[in-house]
Design an enzyme around this catalytic site. Sequence first.
Site, PDB file in Angstrom:
ATOM      1  N   LYS A  10      15.081   8.387 -20.283  1.00  0.00           N
ATOM      2  CA  LYS A  10      13.950   9.295 -20.039  1.00  0.00           C
ATOM      3  C   LYS A  10      13.328   9.097 -18.647  1.00  0.00           C
ATOM      4  O   LYS A  10      13.621   8.119 -17.950  1.00  0.00           O
ATOM      5  CB  LYS A  10      12.908   9.078 -21.147  1.00  0.00           C
ATOM      6  CG  LYS A  10      13.415   9.469 -22.540  1.00  0.00           C
ATOM      7  CD  LYS A  10      12.291   9.424 -23.573  1.00  0.00           C
ATOM      8  CE  LYS A  10      12.786   9.816 -24.945  1.00  0.00           C
ATOM      9  NZ  LYS A  10      11.663   9.916 -25.937  1.00  0.00           N
ATOM     10  N   TYR A  50      13.774  19.699 -28.496  1.00  0.00           N
ATOM     11  CA  TYR A  50      12.785  19.094 -29.400  1.00  0.00           C
ATOM     12  C   TYR A  50      12.182  20.123 -30.359  1.00  0.00           C
ATOM     13  O   TYR A  50      11.075  19.909 -30.878  1.00  0.00           O
ATOM     14  CB  TYR A  50      11.685  18.415 -28.587  1.00  0.00           C
ATOM     15  CG  TYR A  50      12.087  17.060 -28.023  1.00  0.00           C
ATOM     16  CD1 TYR A  50      12.429  15.999 -28.864  1.00  0.00           C
ATOM     17  CD2 TYR A  50      12.097  16.822 -26.650  1.00  0.00           C
ATOM     18  CE1 TYR A  50      12.784  14.755 -28.358  1.00  0.00           C
ATOM     19  CE2 TYR A  50      12.445  15.581 -26.130  1.00  0.00           C
ATOM     20  CZ  TYR A  50      12.788  14.553 -26.998  1.00  0.00           C
ATOM     21  OH  TYR A  50      13.123  13.318 -26.490  1.00  0.00           O
TER      22      TYR A  50
HETATM   23  P1  CMP Z   1      12.363  10.738 -29.315  1.00  0.00           P
HETATM   24  O1  CMP Z   1      13.343   9.896 -30.056  1.00  0.00           O
HETATM   25  O2  CMP Z   1      12.803  11.268 -28.011  1.00  0.00           O
HETATM   26  O3  CMP Z   1      11.923  11.984 -30.251  1.00  0.00           O
HETATM   27  C1  CMP Z   1      10.650  12.585 -30.162  1.00  0.00           C
HETATM   28  C2  CMP Z   1       9.737  11.901 -29.203  1.00  0.00           C
HETATM   29  O4  CMP Z   1       8.380  12.241 -29.266  1.00  0.00           O
HETATM   30  C3  CMP Z   1       9.765  10.418 -29.467  1.00  0.00           C
HETATM   31  O5  CMP Z   1      11.019   9.888 -29.066  1.00  0.00           O
HETATM   32  C4  CMP Z   1       8.540   9.950 -28.669  1.00  0.00           C
HETATM   33  O6  CMP Z   1       8.863   9.571 -27.358  1.00  0.00           O
HETATM   34  C5  CMP Z   1       7.671  11.195 -28.595  1.00  0.00           C
HETATM   35  N1  CMP Z   1       6.365  11.001 -29.190  1.00  0.00           N
HETATM   36  C6  CMP Z   1       5.206  11.093 -28.531  1.00  0.00           C
HETATM   37  N2  CMP Z   1       4.177  10.878 -29.363  1.00  0.00           N
HETATM   38  C7  CMP Z   1       4.709  10.604 -30.585  1.00  0.00           C
HETATM   39  C8  CMP Z   1       4.139  10.295 -31.860  1.00  0.00           C
HETATM   40  N3  CMP Z   1       2.822  10.192 -32.053  1.00  0.00           N
HETATM   41  N4  CMP Z   1       4.995  10.074 -32.884  1.00  0.00           N
HETATM   42  C9  CMP Z   1       6.349  10.187 -32.704  1.00  0.00           C
HETATM   43  N5  CMP Z   1       6.921  10.495 -31.524  1.00  0.00           N
HETATM   44  C10 CMP Z   1       6.105  10.692 -30.472  1.00  0.00           C
END
Ligand code: CMP
Length: 139
Positions: A10, A50
């Site tokens: 990232k 996403y």
């Molecule tokens: P990722 O595995 O890329 O999938 C969704 C992303 O949302 C997660 O990693 C986090 O980096 C991001 N994110 C930001 N805030 C939250 C939160 N409160 N709960 C879960 N994911 C979050």
Amino acid sequence: ATERTFSIIKPDATRRNLTGAVTAMLEEAGLRVVASRRIQMTREQAEGFYAVHAERPFFADLVGFMVSGPVVIQVLEGENAVARNREVMGATNPANADEGTIRKVHAESIEANTVHGSDSAENAAIEIAYFFKPEEIVG
Ligand code: CMP
């Protein structure tokens, strides 16, 4: 069985020049990089990627973060690659991540958490196809 998973290094990691350090941790965990490309994600790409989180309160911030700088998208291959990648990444929130995991060592916050990894083989196939053509993956 040998399987593939999808990984993103990232913007917090590219900004800190950690793409090699993160990739070394993936490789040390037994994963093989069979495709890799550094890109600037567009807002449309990030929103589509996403889409399952579209209704979550953090969605707008998440998309803004993912387009805030370059990322490195990768396909990783290995024995139980999805689970192995999740193990070496550590918990989503670095505060909860185990010692020695990528997020424990490198992540800045739950948002700037250094890496993404597919959560299932089904999603891995979808995520890989979202960014890579079959001929770009060389096992
Ligand atoms: P990722 O595995 O890329 O999938 C969704 C992303 O949302 C997660 O990693 C986090 O980096 C991001 N994110 C930001 N805030 C939250 C939160 N409160 N709960 C879960 N994911 C979050």
